[in-house]
Write a protein that holds these residues in place. Structure first.
Motif, PDB file in Angstrom:
ATOM      1  N   ASP A  83      25.776  57.140  79.604  1.00  0.00           N
ATOM      2  CA  ASP A  83      25.881  55.674  79.591  1.00  0.00           C
ATOM      3  C   ASP A  83      25.539  55.069  80.948  1.00  0.00           C
ATOM      4  O   ASP A  83      25.816  53.905  81.197  1.00  0.00           O
ATOM      5  CB  ASP A  83      27.273  55.242  79.130  1.00  0.00           C
ATOM      6  CG  ASP A  83      28.345  55.577  80.163  1.00  0.00           C
ATOM      7  OD1 ASP A  83      28.020  56.181  81.216  1.00  0.00           O
ATOM      8  OD2 ASP A  83      29.517  55.230  79.932  1.00  0.00           O
ATOM      9  N   GLY A  84      24.955  55.845  81.815  1.00  0.00           N
ATOM     10  CA  GLY A  84      24.540  55.332  83.118  1.00  0.00           C
ATOM     11  C   GLY A  84      25.557  55.584  84.211  1.00  0.00           C
ATOM     12  O   GLY A  84      25.290  55.308  85.380  1.00  0.00           O
ATOM     13  N   THR A  85      26.712  56.141  83.833  1.00  0.00           N
ATOM     14  CA  THR A  85      27.757  56.329  84.859  1.00  0.00           C
ATOM     15  C   THR A  85      28.119  57.794  85.082  1.00  0.00           C
ATOM     16  O   THR A  85      28.915  58.098  85.965  1.00  0.00           O
ATOM     17  CB  THR A  85      29.055  55.591  84.465  1.00  0.00           C
ATOM     18  OG1 THR A  85      29.568  56.202  83.261  1.00  0.00           O
ATOM     19  CG2 THR A  85      28.817  54.115  84.223  1.00  0.00           C
ATOM     20  N   ARG A  90      15.679  53.654  72.149  1.00  0.00           N
ATOM     21  CA  ARG A  90      16.799  52.734  72.392  1.00  0.00           C
ATOM     22  C   ARG A  90      16.578  51.557  71.452  1.00  0.00           C
ATOM     23  O   ARG A  90      15.648  50.766  71.622  1.00  0.00           O
ATOM     24  CB  ARG A  90      16.802  52.300  73.856  1.00  0.00           C
ATOM     25  CG  ARG A  90      17.928  51.358  74.168  1.00  0.00           C
ATOM     26  CD  ARG A  90      17.933  51.046  75.660  1.00  0.00           C
ATOM     27  NE  ARG A  90      18.758  49.900  75.947  1.00  0.00           N
ATOM     28  CZ  ARG A  90      18.735  49.235  77.089  1.00  0.00           C
ATOM     29  NH1 ARG A  90      17.913  49.620  78.053  1.00  0.00           N
ATOM     30  NH2 ARG A  90      19.513  48.208  77.280  1.00  0.00           N
ATOM     31  N   SER A 115      17.877  61.706  81.304  1.00  0.00           N
ATOM     32  CA  SER A 115      17.495  62.755  82.257  1.00  0.00           C
ATOM     33  C   SER A 115      16.492  63.658  81.561  1.00  0.00           C
ATOM     34  O   SER A 115      16.696  64.045  80.401  1.00  0.00           O
ATOM     35  CB  SER A 115      18.704  63.599  82.663  1.00  0.00           C
ATOM     36  OG  SER A 115      19.693  62.796  83.249  1.00  0.00           O
ATOM     37  N   HIS A 118      23.888  50.523  79.052  1.00  0.00           N
ATOM     38  CA  HIS A 118      22.881  50.925  80.044  1.00  0.00           C
ATOM     39  C   HIS A 118      22.560  52.410  79.897  1.00  0.00           C
ATOM     40  O   HIS A 118      22.901  53.209  80.770  1.00  0.00           O
ATOM     41  CB  HIS A 118      23.387  50.643  81.465  1.00  0.00           C
ATOM     42  CG  HIS A 118      23.738  49.217  81.684  1.00  0.00           C
ATOM     43  ND1 HIS A 118      22.788  48.219  81.744  1.00  0.00           N
ATOM     44  CD2 HIS A 118      24.942  48.603  81.829  1.00  0.00           C
ATOM     45  CE1 HIS A 118      23.384  47.057  81.928  1.00  0.00           C
ATOM     46  NE2 HIS A 118      24.689  47.266  81.978  1.00  0.00           N
ATOM     47  N   ARG A 122      15.814  61.161  86.502  1.00  0.00           N
ATOM     48  CA  ARG A 122      16.966  60.475  85.883  1.00  0.00           C
ATOM     49  C   ARG A 122      16.663  58.990  85.963  1.00  0.00           C
ATOM     50  O   ARG A 122      16.517  58.437  87.058  1.00  0.00           O
ATOM     51  CB  ARG A 122      18.234  60.857  86.638  1.00  0.00           C
ATOM     52  CG  ARG A 122      19.497  60.472  85.968  1.00  0.00           C
ATOM     53  CD  ARG A 122      20.662  61.355  86.428  1.00  0.00           C
ATOM     54  NE  ARG A 122      20.660  62.643  85.746  1.00  0.00           N
ATOM     55  CZ  ARG A 122      21.204  63.753  86.259  1.00  0.00           C
ATOM     56  NH1 ARG A 122      21.775  63.742  87.437  1.00  0.00           N
ATOM     57  NH2 ARG A 122      21.172  64.880  85.567  1.00  0.00           N
ATOM     58  N   THR A 123      16.541  58.350  84.794  1.00  0.00           N
ATOM     59  CA  THR A 123      16.014  56.994  84.805  1.00  0.00           C
ATOM     60  C   THR A 123      16.646  56.173  83.677  1.00  0.00           C
ATOM     61  O   THR A 123      17.026  56.731  82.645  1.00  0.00           O
ATOM     62  CB  THR A 123      14.477  57.049  84.645  1.00  0.00           C
ATOM     63  OG1 THR A 123      13.978  55.749  84.501  1.00  0.00           O
ATOM     64  CG2 THR A 123      14.040  57.832  83.458  1.00  0.00           C
ATOM     65  N   ALA A 124      16.738  54.861  83.886  1.00  0.00           N
ATOM     66  CA  ALA A 124      17.269  53.988  82.833  1.00  0.00           C
ATOM     67  C   ALA A 124      16.370  54.102  81.599  1.00  0.00           C
ATOM     68  O   ALA A 124      15.144  54.165  81.718  1.00  0.00           O
ATOM     69  CB  ALA A 124      17.299  52.558  83.329  1.00  0.00           C
ATOM     70  N   LEU A 125      16.985  54.136  80.432  1.00  0.00           N
ATOM     71  CA  LEU A 125      16.198  54.223  79.197  1.00  0.00           C
ATOM     72  C   LEU A 125      15.819  52.804  78.780  1.00  0.00           C
ATOM     73  O   LEU A 125      16.685  51.986  78.494  1.00  0.00           O
ATOM     74  CB  LEU A 125      17.052  54.890  78.110  1.00  0.00           C
ATOM     75  CG  LEU A 125      16.375  55.127  76.767  1.00  0.00           C
ATOM     76  CD1 LEU A 125      15.263  56.156  76.891  1.00  0.00           C
ATOM     77  CD2 LEU A 125      17.396  55.586  75.735  1.00  0.00           C
ATOM     78  N   ARG A 150      20.978  56.031  79.999  1.00  0.00           N
ATOM     79  CA  ARG A 150      20.160  56.673  81.031  1.00  0.00           C
ATOM     80  C   ARG A 150      19.634  57.988  80.470  1.00  0.00           C
ATOM     81  O   ARG A 150      20.333  58.697  79.751  1.00  0.00           O
ATOM     82  CB  ARG A 150      21.027  56.918  82.256  1.00  0.00           C
ATOM     83  CG  ARG A 150      20.265  57.393  83.453  1.00  0.00           C
ATOM     84  CD  ARG A 150      21.101  57.346  84.698  1.00  0.00           C
ATOM     85  NE  ARG A 150      22.380  58.009  84.555  1.00  0.00           N
ATOM     86  CZ  ARG A 150      23.194  58.296  85.564  1.00  0.00           C
ATOM     87  NH1 ARG A 150      22.850  57.974  86.788  1.00  0.00           N
ATOM     88  NH2 ARG A 150      24.340  58.892  85.354  1.00  0.00           N
ATOM     89  N   LEU A 200      21.413  62.499  77.930  1.00  0.00           N
ATOM     90  CA  LEU A 200      21.627  61.050  77.889  1.00  0.00           C
ATOM     91  C   LEU A 200      23.061  60.740  78.259  1.00  0.00           C
ATOM     92  O   LEU A 200      23.975  61.501  77.921  1.00  0.00           O
ATOM     93  CB  LEU A 200      21.320  60.537  76.476  1.00  0.00           C
ATOM     94  CG  LEU A 200      19.820  60.604  76.180  1.00  0.00           C
ATOM     95  CD1 LEU A 200      19.548  60.960  74.745  1.00  0.00           C
ATOM     96  CD2 LEU A 200      19.145  59.300  76.574  1.00  0.00           C
TER      97      LEU A 200
END
Ligand code: DGJ
Length: 695
Positions: A209-211, A236, A166, A162, A180-183, A164, A207
Motif C-alpha cells: 500500500d505504499g508504506t 490498478r 516492486s 497509493h 519500486r514505484t507507485a502503481l 506500489r 505489491l
C-alpha cells in the motif's frame, strides 16, 4: 496447510501464516474474498459475504477486481485471464460450476462451458511447509479451440489509495535490479517475448500500500514458474482494486487445441506476509528450498569457472594450469567453459559440434578430468545445446534443423541460430549427445547456457514463443536428470536470462549475471534475493580491472560480495600475486565455515545498496545459533566510518565473533549494532557470529 469449506461454496486455503478465501458469487463466478492474515472459519464465511464494490454508472462491473479468473466476455471489463476463439469466430463463454474436489491441500474448482464441450479447472494448492499458494488452470476440449490467453491466475488484492509495485528489471550485464514505484492507474505490463524468461524483467512482482518497509507492512507477491515467454499485467482499477494477471505467453495464442486435448498453464505462486519485504523474501526462499530446488539440502561447492580467464583460447594445458591453481585455493569444482569443442575458437563457429577440439584436447577430455579429480575437485562443463553456428558440421548436415521462416532472411545473433526443439529428431539428437557426454565422462556439473532468443519462428508462430520450445527443453532436462542423478545443472542465459521458478525446479543453481563487478553485484544480488535464495545464486570473484566496467575493486571486497551466494572464482589465477593467492585461500576457507549459514540460512537485508553507501546483509542459520554478517562501503565519501549494522533478528543470548572471540549480548547487537570498523571506500567485512553460553 489445509483447505476447508466452512459453508457451501466458500473455501479457505491456509498456509502456516496466511489465509486465502474464495467463494462462488452470482452465476457461479469464483470471487476472491480475502488474501492475507490467518482467519477462522466464521470470519472466512463473513468475508465471503462482503458485497462486491458498487459499480458507478454503467461503465464498471461489480466483478472488476474481485474475479478469480475473468474471461473476455460477459459483464466484466478488466484484462481477461482467459480468452478463447472458436472456429466460428465466437469468443463467448459462460462457465457453469460442476463441482469442487479437495485432496491433500489441493482444491479444484470444475466448470463446463454453457454451449460447448469445453471444461475448465481452477487449481489451488497449499503446503504445510511454507506460505506459498500455487494456482494454475487446465482447459480440456472436445472441439477445436484457439487459446488466446489462459493465465495461471488473476491475483486480486484489496483496494489501496497509493499502491506500489516492486519488480525486477535489467538487461545483459545488469540483471535483476529492483525497481519500486507507485502503481499508476491503468495497467503495468511486464513480460518477455524473447522465448525465455529474459534479463529484461523477471516473472515476479510485489505489491504493497505504499508504506511497507524491509521489516514491516503487508506485502502481496506473485511469481510464475515458467521459462518461456510470459506476462504479468498489474492493473490498478478505477475502483481502487489491484489485480495481477500472471501467465505464460506474450502475444496470442498460447495454444491451439484440437478436440480431445488439454492445455495446462504453468504454476503461479503467490505469497502474503505482514512482515515487510524482508519477510516476503524469506518466505519465498523457504518455499523454494522446501519445494522447488531439486537438492536444496546439499551444500553447493566452491567452483572455479574458466570463462573470464581463458575465454575462447582454452586448451588442455591452460585448463590444467588453472585447475592446479584453483585447487590450491580451495575450489571444489572446476568448470571448463565455452571453447572446448568443434572449431569453437571464437563465437563464429563450432556450436553444435559437441566433440572435443582435437588440437586443444588431443586425447579427449579424459586426461583433464582425471587430473581435476586427482586435484580433489569435481569436473564441470559448459554447453549451449539449443544453439548452432551456421559455420558448423551440424548446420551443414542439417540446415533444416533451425527455426526459420521459409522465404524470409534469417537473423543471426552472436553468429548463431536456434535449434528447433519441437522437431522430434532434433530433440532426440540433442538429448543423445548430452547423454553420451555424461555417460562417457565423469562430469559432475553442467552449465547450460543459452545466448540468444528465437526470432524466426516460421510456421510455429506464436506457439513457439509461448510454450513449445520451453516444454521441449524441460522434457530433455528432466530426462537427463533422471538418467544422471549425480549430475548438477546450472541455468545460464548470458547470465541471468533464464532465472525463474520453472527452471529452478530442474537446475541446482543459476549464473546470476555476466556482470562480475562486485559493486554492481551488490545491486544485482539485492534484486535477485527478492525472490530467489542465496543457495541458487552463483557469484564469481574475477580480475581487476573488471572486464565490463573497468573498475578495480579490492580482492577482499570482490570475495566478500561473492561469498553472499554460491561462491565461485573466475579470475586468471596464474596472474594473481602470492599475496592475492594467500588472501583467496583465507577467504575461501572462511566461506566454507559460513557456507551452511549462507546457503541454508535466512536472509536479512539490513541496508540496501540503493539507499546506503554502507550496504549490509546477514544470514541467520536454520538453527538460529549462527549468523554471517556482511558489511560493505560502496560509493562512500568523506571518510566517515560506516555505522554499525544493527542485528535485531538475532535470537536472545550472548553472541561471539567466531574469529576474534569478542562477545556481544544480542540486545547490544540489536540496538547498537556490529561495528566492522569500515571507513574507506570498498572496505568490507564478513563476521561469523555464534551464540554461546551466557558468561
Ligand atoms: C555467456 C555466459 O553467461 C558466460 O558466463 C560464458 O559462459 C559465455 N556465454 C560463453 O560463451
Amino acid at each position: 496447510m489445509s483447505v476447508t469449506e466452512p459453508a457451501a461454496n466458500v473455501w479457505v486455503l491456509r498456509t502456516p501464516n496466511s489465509a486465502y478465501v474464495l467463494s462462488l458469487g452470482g452465476e457461479d463466478v469464483p470471487l476472491a474474498a480475502h488474501w492475507g492474515a490467518p482467519v477462522d472459519d466464521e470470519t472466512a464465511v463473513a468475508l465471503a459475504k462482503v458485497p462486491s464494490d458498487p459499480a458507478r454508472g454503467s461503465w464498471e462491473s461489480r466483478l472488476d477486481g474481485r474475479e478469480e479468473y475473468p474471461s473476455d466476455t460477459g459483464l466484466r471489463f478488466t484484462e481477461p485471464a482467459l480468452a478463447l476463439r472458436f472456429p466460428d469466430d465466437s469468443r463467448t463463454v459462460r462457465w457453469m460450476f460442476t463441482g469442487s474436489a479437495v485432496e491433500e491441500g489441493h482444491l479444484r474448482l470444475r466448470y463446463r462451458e454453457l454451449t460447448r464441450p469445453v471444461r475448465l479447472t481452477l487449481h489451488y494448492r497449499v503446503s504445510a511447509r511454507h506460505d506459498v499458494l500455487e494456482r494454475w488452470t487446465e482447459l480440456e476440449t472436445d472441439v477445436p479451440v484457439e487459446v488466446v490467453r489462459a493465465d495461471s491466475a488473476a491475483w486480486c488484492l484489496p483496494p489501496f489509495d497509493h499502491p506500489r509495485l516492486s519488480s525486477l528489471h535489467g538487461r545483459w550485464g545488469a540483471d535483476s535490479r529492483l525497481e519500486r514505484t507507485a502503481l499508476p492507474p491503468g495497467a503495468v505490463h511486464l513480460g518477455s517475448r524473447r522465448t525465455t524468461t529474459s534479463p529484461m524483467h523477471n516473472p515476479w512482482v510485489a505489491l504493497d500500500d505504499g508504506t511497507a518497509t524491509e521489516a514491516h507492512g503487508e506485502v502481496w507477491t506473485a511469481a510464475l514458474a515458467w521459462s518461456g515467454t510470459w506476462h504479468i499485467d498489474v492493473q490498478r482499477l478505477p475502483n481502487g482494486r489491484v489485480v495481477a494477471n500472471v501467465g505464460a505467453g506474450h502475444e496470442a495464442p498460447v495454444a491451439r487445441l484440437s478436440g480431445g486435448t488439454t492445455y495446462e498453464a504453468p504454476k503461479s505462486c503467490g505469497l502474503w506476509t505482514a512482515g515487510g519485504f524482508g519477510a516476503a523474501s524469506r518466505a519465498w526462499h523457504e518455499s523454494i528450498l522446501a519445494g522447488v530446488l531439486p537438492h536444496a539440502g546439499e551444500l553447493r561447492p566452491v567452483l572455479y569457472n574458466s570463462w573470464e580467464a581463458t575465454g575462447f583460447t582454452l586448451d588442455e594445458a591452460n585448463q590444467l594450469a588453472l585447475a592446479e591453481q584453483a585447487a590450491a585455493l580451495g575450489c571444489e569444482l572446476f568448470v571448463m567453459d565455452d571453447g572446448w569443442f568443434g572449431r569453437r575458437v571464437s563465437d563464429n563457429a563450432g556450436l553444435g559440434d559437441w566433440l572435443p577440439n582435437s588440437a586443444r584436447f588431443p586425447n579427449g577430455l579424459g586426461p583433464l578430468i582425471e587430473r581435476v579429480h586427482d586435484l580433489g575437485m569435481r569436473f564441470g562443463i559448459w554447453v549451449e545445446p539449443e544453439m548452432v553456428n551456421p559455420d558448423s558440421d551440424l548446420y551443414r548436415a542439417h540446415p533444416d534443423w533451425v527455426y526459420a521462416s521459409p522465404g524470409y532472411p534469417r537473423h543471426e545473433l552472436r553468429n548463431q541460430l536456434v535449434l528447433n526443439l519441437g522437431h522430434p529428431e532434433v530433440a532426440a539428437w540433442l538429448h543423445d549427445w548430452l547423454d553420451k557426454l555424461l555417460t562417457d565422462n565423469d562430469i559432475a556439473f553442467v552449465k547450460w547456457d543459452m545466448n540468444r532468443p528465437v526470432t524466426d519462428p516460421g510456421p510455429y508462430g506464436d506457439l513457439l514463443w509461448s510454450t513449445r520450445h520451453t516444454l521441449a527443453l524441460y522434457s530433455i532436462l528432466d530426462r537427463l536428470r533422471r538418467d544422471h542423478p549425480a549430475v548438477r545443472f546450472e541455468s545460464c542465459a548470458s547470465g541471468g536470462g533464464r532465472v525463474d521458478l520453472g527452471v529452478l525446479a530442474r537446475t541446482d543453481q543459476v549464473w546470476t549475471s555476466d556482470n562480475t563487478d562486485a559493486s554492481d553485484r551488490l545491486h544485482i544480488q539485492e534484486g535477485f534475493s527478492q525472490l530467489y535464495p542465496a543457495r541458487a545464486m552463483t557469484a564469481w570473484v574475477t580480475d581487476a580491472p573488471n572486464f565490463l566496467t573497468g573498475n578495480r575493486l579490492p580482492l577482499k571486497f570482490r570475495f566478500h560480495v561473492a561469498m553472499a551466494g554460491v561462491l565461485g572464482v573466475g579470475g586468471d589465477l596464474p596472474q594473481w600475486t602470492a599475496d592475492e593467492r594467500a588472501l583467496a585461500i583465507d577467504l575461501i576457507a572462511q566461506y566454507k565455515r559460513v557456507r551452511p549459514i549462507v546457503q541454508h540460512g535466512q536472509l536479512h537485508r539490513l541496508r540496501s545498496p540503493r539507499e546506503s553507501s554502507a550496504p549490509a546483509l546477514a544470514y541467520l542459520s536454520a538453527t538460529g545459533d549462527e549468523a554471517a554478517v556482511f558489511q560493505f562501503l560502496d560509493g562512500h565519501r568523506y571518510g566517515e566510518p560506516a555505522r554499525p549494522a544493527r542485528l535485531p533478528f538475532l535470537p536472545a543470548g550472548t553472541w561471539a565473533d567466531a574469529d576474534t572471540g569478542t562477545r556481544y549480548p544480542a540486545a547490544f547487537l540489536a540496538t547498537h549494532g556490529l561495528d566492522a570498523g569500515l571507513f574507506r571506500d570498498h572496505d568490507s567485512a564478513v563476521t561469523h557470529l555464534r551464540r554461546v553460553a551466557d558468561a
